[in-house]
Design an enzyme around this catalytic site. Structure first.
Site, mmCIF file in Angstrom:
data_model
loop_
_atom_site.group_PDB
_atom_site.id
_atom_site.type_symbol
_atom_site.label_atom_id
_atom_site.label_comp_id
_atom_site.label_asym_id
_atom_site.label_seq_id
_atom_site.Cartn_x
_atom_site.Cartn_y
_atom_site.Cartn_z
ATOM 1 N N HIS A 1 -23.585 21.910 -44.353
ATOM 2 C CA HIS A 1 -22.342 21.178 -44.586
ATOM 3 C C HIS A 1 -22.358 19.901 -43.760
ATOM 4 O O HIS A 1 -22.648 19.931 -42.557
ATOM 5 C CB HIS A 1 -21.133 22.021 -44.193
ATOM 6 C CG HIS A 1 -20.785 23.074 -45.194
ATOM 7 N ND1 HIS A 1 -19.576 23.734 -45.181
ATOM 8 C CD2 HIS A 1 -21.468 23.572 -46.241
ATOM 9 C CE1 HIS A 1 -19.544 24.606 -46.188
ATOM 10 N NE2 HIS A 1 -20.678 24.518 -46.832
ATOM 11 N N PRO B 1 -9.522 29.797 -33.473
ATOM 12 C CA PRO B 1 -10.474 29.488 -34.551
ATOM 13 C C PRO B 1 -10.317 28.103 -35.152
ATOM 14 O O PRO B 1 -11.008 27.781 -36.125
ATOM 15 C CB PRO B 1 -10.152 30.566 -35.598
ATOM 16 C CG PRO B 1 -8.701 30.854 -35.401
ATOM 17 C CD PRO B 1 -8.464 30.723 -33.912
ATOM 18 N N TYR C 1 -16.994 18.085 -33.131
ATOM 19 C CA TYR C 1 -16.869 19.038 -34.243
ATOM 20 C C TYR C 1 -18.152 19.854 -34.413
ATOM 21 O O TYR C 1 -18.110 21.050 -34.682
ATOM 22 C CB TYR C 1 -16.563 18.246 -35.507
ATOM 23 C CG TYR C 1 -16.145 19.046 -36.727
ATOM 24 C CD1 TYR C 1 -15.062 19.920 -36.673
ATOM 25 C CD2 TYR C 1 -16.791 18.860 -37.954
ATOM 26 C CE1 TYR C 1 -14.662 20.619 -37.793
ATOM 27 C CE2 TYR C 1 -16.377 19.543 -39.092
ATOM 28 C CZ TYR C 1 -15.321 20.424 -39.002
ATOM 29 O OH TYR C 1 -14.919 21.111 -40.120
ATOM 30 N N LYS D 1 -15.609 27.502 -33.026
ATOM 31 C CA LYS D 1 -16.536 27.419 -31.897
ATOM 32 C C LYS D 1 -16.966 28.788 -31.362
ATOM 33 O O LYS D 1 -17.900 28.869 -30.553
ATOM 34 C CB LYS D 1 -15.896 26.637 -30.740
ATOM 35 C CG LYS D 1 -15.543 25.197 -31.059
ATOM 36 C CD LYS D 1 -16.786 24.361 -31.290
ATOM 37 C CE LYS D 1 -16.441 22.891 -31.458
ATOM 38 N NZ LYS D 1 -17.625 22.076 -31.783
ATOM 39 N N TYR E 1 -8.933 20.547 -44.909
ATOM 40 C CA TYR E 1 -7.770 20.729 -44.041
ATOM 41 C C TYR E 1 -6.588 20.039 -44.698
ATOM 42 O O TYR E 1 -6.637 18.827 -44.954
ATOM 43 C CB TYR E 1 -8.016 20.119 -42.664
ATOM 44 C CG TYR E 1 -9.215 20.677 -41.926
ATOM 45 C CD1 TYR E 1 -9.148 21.913 -41.281
ATOM 46 C CD2 TYR E 1 -10.413 19.960 -41.858
ATOM 47 C CE1 TYR E 1 -10.237 22.417 -40.586
ATOM 48 C CE2 TYR E 1 -11.511 20.460 -41.171
ATOM 49 C CZ TYR E 1 -11.420 21.695 -40.538
ATOM 50 O OH TYR E 1 -12.506 22.201 -39.861
#
Length: 389
Positions: free
Chosen positions: A75, A288, A386, A292, A196
């Site tokens: 991704h 979450p 990220y 991580k 998101y």
């Protein structure tokens, strides 16, 4: 009767314990791995599957990546939606240019179990540890398993953490005040990767897992019962918050699992002492919101494996004494970014939805999103954190 002493007794067969066990065996350290659940439960438990480049490197270099390199999905982008439109962030071209490898955690766990057994490891399912004392792990049935060291990898409610906190180790905690309904659906992804969605009704998330399974999240009130959410209600609410009327429909399917997750974080000030050392959620629980958890588990397992090897084969305890100093700065960096992500994704918590504070909080939320859309410096910061640990 106590059993013969092993080099390391590992409690917990999640990612932290299994990576640690495999690394120890590869370094010539004998270990016993204890897991309270049966093998079927361990290998079927669906969890996050976002692996950072560093985690993939550690697994690859130690012969633990055959499955994820074959079946994992790369991704490189994530997508944001709000009341001012939609944009895609190509984080592989930003920051350090790193990507995620998405590989369902249950598949990684199956690979790690198989490799641990192939390497001759002692793995015992269905045995529950009740307490730890000076290298001795007492089981529910009264038996003991002893080791020169014990590694607590059994989660934030496990016996390893309980032992340390009972002896005065302090914990730093934060409750984000947010809960998610976590939904696993037998539905193909509706976006290329991760989505998101920010909405006045709350956050919604889309996380592609496989070609036929997608993870969704819906922000919900604290104390919500999963049973209150029917399949129709889930898909209707997802459609609203992800603005399908504007951006196109979701690909739906049967709901396989649903559970409510309260977003809380904590970190032990010292992840071990003496003969007991912790890794993974036992050492610190992270929300979450930035995916991580598994990556911190791999980081800590690698550091702890090297420190235990030096202590056991060379009598050198300096790496164990330095374990906290080596891992905690990276742990706190991950927590800082996870906290930042939580502020980006969620509107004001506990405020009147139509009140002044709620309006102020929502405008700050959208200002963060607009900065992420338009600022290259902000995008580089996001990409580096990220994908990084």
């Amino acid at each position: 009767m106590a059993e013969a002493q092993a080099g390391v007794v590992i409690v917990g067969a999640g990612p932290a314990g299994l990576v640690l066990g495999n690394l120890l065996l590869d370094r010539g350290i004998d270990c016993v791995l204890l897991e309270r659940r049966d093998r079927a439960a361990v290998e079927s438990r669906a969890r996050a599957g976002f692996l950072a480049a560093r985690s993939v490197r550690v697994l690859t270099e130690n012969g633990l990546a055959a499955g994820l390199l074959t079946r994992g999905r790369t991704h490189t982008t994530c997508r944001f939606r709000g009341d001012r439109g939609e944009f895609t962030l190509d984080y592989a071209t930003l920051g350090r240019g790193e990507v995620h490898t998405v590989y369902p955690q249950q598949e990684l766990v199956r690979d790690l179990v198989a490799e641990y057994l192939r390497r001759g490891g002692d793995l015992r399912f269905g045995v529950e540890a009740t307490h730890v004392t000076e290298g001795r792990v007492r089981l529910r049935d009264g038996a003991d398993v002893t080791g020169r060291y014990v590694a607590g990898c059994d989660g934030h409610r496990g016996v390893g953490r309980a032992t340390l906190t009972a002896h005065g180790t302090r914990t730093a905690r934060w409750d984000h005040g947010v809960s998610w309904l976590a939904v696993l659906a037998a539905a193909p992804p509706s976006m290329p990767a991760t989505g998101y969605a920010l909405h006045p009704r709350g956050f919604a998330g889309h996380m592609a897992r496989t070609a036929t399974v997608t993870r969704y999240y819906l922000q919900c009130p604290r104390g919500t019962a999963p049973a209150d959410w029917s399949e129709d209600r889930i898909w209707t609410e997802l459609a609203t918050r992800m603005r399908t009327a504007e951006f196109g429909p979701l690909r739906t399917g049967a709901v396989l699992e649903k559970a409510v997750v309260d977003l809380r974080s904590d970190v032990l000030e010292a992840p071990g002492a003496g003969r007991l050392w912790l890794a993974g959620d036992a050492a610190g629980l992270i929300s979450p919101s930035a995916a991580k958890g598994a990556n911190l588990a791999v980081l800590q397992a690698e550091l702890l494996a090297d420190a235990l090897k030096r202590a056991l084969t060379h009598g050198d305890g300096t790496a164990l004494a330095r374990y906290a100093a080596d891992c905690l700065p990276r742990v706190w960096r991950a927590h800082e970014f996870s906290h930042w992500m939580s502020g980006l994704l969620h509107g004001p918590v506990g405020a009147d939805g139509d009140g002044d504070e709620a309006r102020y909080g929502r405008q700050l939320q959208y200002a963060r999103l607009e900065s992420l859309r338009t600022s290259r410096a902000h995008q580089d910061f996001f990409a580096e954190n990220y994908t990084g640990i």
